[in-house]
Design a protein around this motif. Structure first.
Motif, PDB file in Angstrom:
ATOM      1  N   ALA A 173      64.931  61.285  19.117  1.00 27.29           N
ATOM      2  CA  ALA A 173      65.776  60.109  18.940  1.00 27.29           C
ATOM      3  C   ALA A 173      66.687  59.824  20.123  1.00 27.29           C
ATOM      4  N   LYS A 200      71.164  53.424  18.364  1.00 31.16           N
ATOM      5  CA  LYS A 200      69.785  53.048  18.028  1.00 31.16           C
ATOM      6  C   LYS A 200      69.681  52.673  16.563  1.00 31.16           C
ATOM      7  N   TRP A 202      67.008  52.052  13.308  1.00 32.68           N
ATOM      8  CA  TRP A 202      65.730  52.557  12.802  1.00 32.68           C
ATOM      9  C   TRP A 202      65.382  51.867  11.497  1.00 32.68           C
TER      10      TRP A 202
END
Length: 203
Positions: A173, A200, A202
């Motif tokens: 990740a 990030k 997801w």
């Protein structure tokens, strides 16, 4: 104009909004003090002992407040401040915790383990995960698959379905510690942040 809430006498470590009362906010400091704030007039409605790492209101009704201190989670009645449950089992300091969307289960992570606690069973730990050589740093429930927990560590996110025992799925990740995670049930998105300076999303 920003609203300033003054009262803590040590480093403030965590903050959370009440799910039903938008003018209520809770916070905790490194001296183990939890404060409940009224945002209408910036006043402190009360304070309690028992949380120095993280505070999280129970979703939906917000009647309970989970407060992590050391390797223990205290579950407080928001109105009275009385500790209704005390979750003990972690050997190391708790780094992260998250309620499920219904407010019936709580997942918590320390360096050595991730645990799921159930209010349905009176506050017992119903699942526990250890991975040799892995330091856990953060956690959240998956927004779309309510039995699945996402756990952050150094560079990786582990997906864990406790109904399948200790089996996990590993996803590269980040390039650093995954320091925090969050979920958005309305969009089925998860967010992770890391010391590598990246945020990030997801799905």
């Amino acid at each position: 104009m920003p609203c300033s809430l003054v009262g803590h006498e040590d480093q403030v470590m965590s903050v959370d909004f009440h799910p039903k009362s938008p003018n209520l906010l809770c916070s905790c400091d490194s001296n183990d003090i939890i404060r409940i704030w009224n945002l209408k007039d910036s006043s402190c409605l009360g304070f309690h002992k028992g949380g120095n790492t993280q505070v999280r209101f129970q979703p939906r009704q917000g009647n309970l407040l989970a407060a992590a201190t050391g390797n223990t989670i205290n579950l407080l009645n928001v109105e009275t401040g009385v500790i209704q449950h005390c979750f003990k089992g972690h050997e190391k300091e708790i780094r992260s915790m998250c309620w499920d969307v219904c407010g019936e289960y709580l997942v918590s992570t320390s360096k050595d383990s991730t645990r799921i606690w159930s209010l349905v069973t009176g506050g017992k730990c119903i699942h526990e995960l250890h991975i040799g050589g892995v330091d856990f740093t953060s956690c959240t429930f998956h927004p779309g698959y309510t039995q699945v927990v996402a756990i952050g560590s150094y560079q990786n996110i582990y997906m864990w379905n406790p109904t399948m025992g200790s089996k996990t799925w590993t996803f590269p990740a980040h390039q650093g510690i995954v320091s925090a995670m969050s979920n958005a049930p309305d969009t089925n998105l998860m967010a992770s942040v890391s010391h590598d300076q990246w945020i990030k999303l997801w799905r």
